[in-house]
Design a protein around this motif. Structure first.
Motif, mmCIF file in Angstrom:
data_model
loop_
_atom_site.group_PDB
_atom_site.id
_atom_site.type_symbol
_atom_site.label_atom_id
_atom_site.label_comp_id
_atom_site.label_asym_id
_atom_site.label_seq_id
_atom_site.Cartn_x
_atom_site.Cartn_y
_atom_site.Cartn_z
ATOM 1 N N UNK A 25 0.837 -1.184 0.000
ATOM 2 C CA UNK A 25 0.000 0.000 0.000
ATOM 3 C C UNK A 25 0.873 1.235 0.000
ATOM 4 N N UNK A 26 0.256 2.348 -0.373
ATOM 5 C CA UNK A 26 0.968 3.614 -0.412
ATOM 6 C C UNK A 26 0.094 4.685 0.221
ATOM 7 N N UNK A 27 0.713 5.505 1.049
ATOM 8 C CA UNK A 27 0.022 6.607 1.717
ATOM 9 C C UNK A 27 0.123 7.857 0.842
ATOM 10 N N UNK A 28 -1.027 8.362 0.405
ATOM 11 C CA UNK A 28 -1.035 9.467 -0.548
ATOM 12 C C UNK A 28 -1.798 10.671 0.003
ATOM 13 N N UNK A 52 -2.802 -1.233 -2.686
ATOM 14 C CA UNK A 52 -3.834 -0.319 -2.206
ATOM 15 C C UNK A 52 -3.317 1.104 -2.038
ATOM 16 N N UNK A 53 -4.176 2.058 -2.388
ATOM 17 C CA UNK A 53 -3.895 3.479 -2.152
ATOM 18 C C UNK A 53 -4.665 3.918 -0.914
ATOM 19 N N UNK A 54 -3.955 4.412 0.087
ATOM 20 C CA UNK A 54 -4.574 4.961 1.287
ATOM 21 C C UNK A 54 -4.488 6.482 1.160
ATOM 22 N N UNK A 55 -5.609 7.101 0.817
ATOM 23 C CA UNK A 55 -5.603 8.533 0.489
ATOM 24 C C UNK A 55 -6.140 9.393 1.620
ATOM 25 N N UNK A 229 6.301 4.263 -6.267
ATOM 26 C CA UNK A 229 6.737 4.452 -7.660
ATOM 27 C C UNK A 229 5.706 3.854 -8.616
ATOM 28 N N UNK A 230 5.158 2.716 -8.253
ATOM 29 C CA UNK A 230 4.166 2.054 -9.101
ATOM 30 C C UNK A 230 2.921 2.917 -9.282
ATOM 31 N N UNK A 231 2.452 3.525 -8.185
ATOM 32 C CA UNK A 231 1.265 4.378 -8.269
ATOM 33 C C UNK A 231 1.567 5.655 -9.041
ATOM 34 N N UNK A 232 2.733 6.223 -8.822
ATOM 35 C CA UNK A 232 3.140 7.423 -9.545
ATOM 36 C C UNK A 232 3.150 7.162 -11.053
#
Length: 251
Positions: A25-28, A52-55, A229-232
């Motif tokens: 997951x990534x904290x955005x 997962x994106x945690x926005x 990096x993957x989400x970016x």
């Protein structure tokens, strides 16, 4: 047979558990104007990658302060290009990771059908009690609103009628609930697939304010997280681009 079936079921459960364990997951931190688009993009991202994106949503200026104070965000989707650039010069970002993911549009909006005319003349008539905008010190769309008012020569005339939201979402809420008859919002908040979704609106000409270029950047806290990096990278892809355009942004 029962033993074999049980082992088969257990193997499926074990495989699923292993897959879940490896999912990341990534904290955005996400500018409030981009709430709906990023929710759609995050859903696609999770389907396509398993990650997962945690926005978190808010005003760009508030996020800047939080990031400087050690907030655990790994990717930042700002509502301008100056804040990520500032973080970059301060050594708070992964070098080379900053890019413009969207260019936004400003709209004058009312929750009432037919209240805002196609040319925004309702603004000049000044026959309203409250005009909502986002805080121009922390929200780039609020700053764009003040620039538009200045260009139109209306800054002094409407000064006593302005109500400020902490971010663009709160400004929209003031209008949606009737606490302000009209106000400035991000076009993306009231637009989907080529049309205004509710109320009435005037899309403010881009010539009345500075370009609202929205930059994304990987923060230092995300440098060792491959999902950052993957989400970016995913934001630059065709699926994300289609979603972004559907909300009235340009790329």
């Amino acid at each position: 047979m029962k033993v074999r079936l049980s082992r088969f079921v257990l193997s499926i459960i074990a495989a699923a558990s292993a897959s879940a364990a490896f999912a990341g997951e990534v904290q955005v931190a996400v500018a409030a104007n981009f709430t709906a688009p990023v929710q759609a993009i995050a859903a696609d991202f999770e389907k396509d990658t398993g990650n997962k994106v945690v926005a978190s949503f808010g005003a760009t200026g508030q996020f800047y302060a939080q990031i400087k104070n050690g907030a655990p965000f790994e990717v930042f989707l700002a509502a301008d290009d100056t804040t990520p650039a500032k973080l970059e010069t301060e050594g708070m970002t992964v070098p080379g990771s900053r890019f413009t993911y969207a260019t936004g549009a400003l709209a004058l909006w009312s929750a009432k059908e037919g209240y805002v005319d196609a040319n925004g003349d309702v603004l000049k008539k000044n026959a309203y009690n409250h005009l909502a905008i986002a805080n121009p010190k922390t929200a780039p769309y609020g700053l764009a609103a003040t620039q538009a008012l200045d260009k139109l020569g209306l800054t002094q005339a409407v000064a006593s009628k302005i109500v400020e939201g902490q971010n663009i979402s709160q400004a929209q809420q003031f209008i949606a609930t009737g606490n302000a008859e009209l106000g400035f919002v991000a076009l993306s908040q009231i637009y989907k697939d080529g049309k205004i979704t509710s109320g009435s609106a005037w899309v403010v000409p881009a010539s009345l304010h500075e370009p609202i270029k929205q930059d994304a950047v990987i923060l230092n806290k995300g440098k060792d997280n491959p999902v950052a990096k993957q989400f970016s990278d995913y934001l630059k892809g065709p699926k994300a681009a289609a979603v972004i355009k559907s909300y009235g942004y340009t790329l």
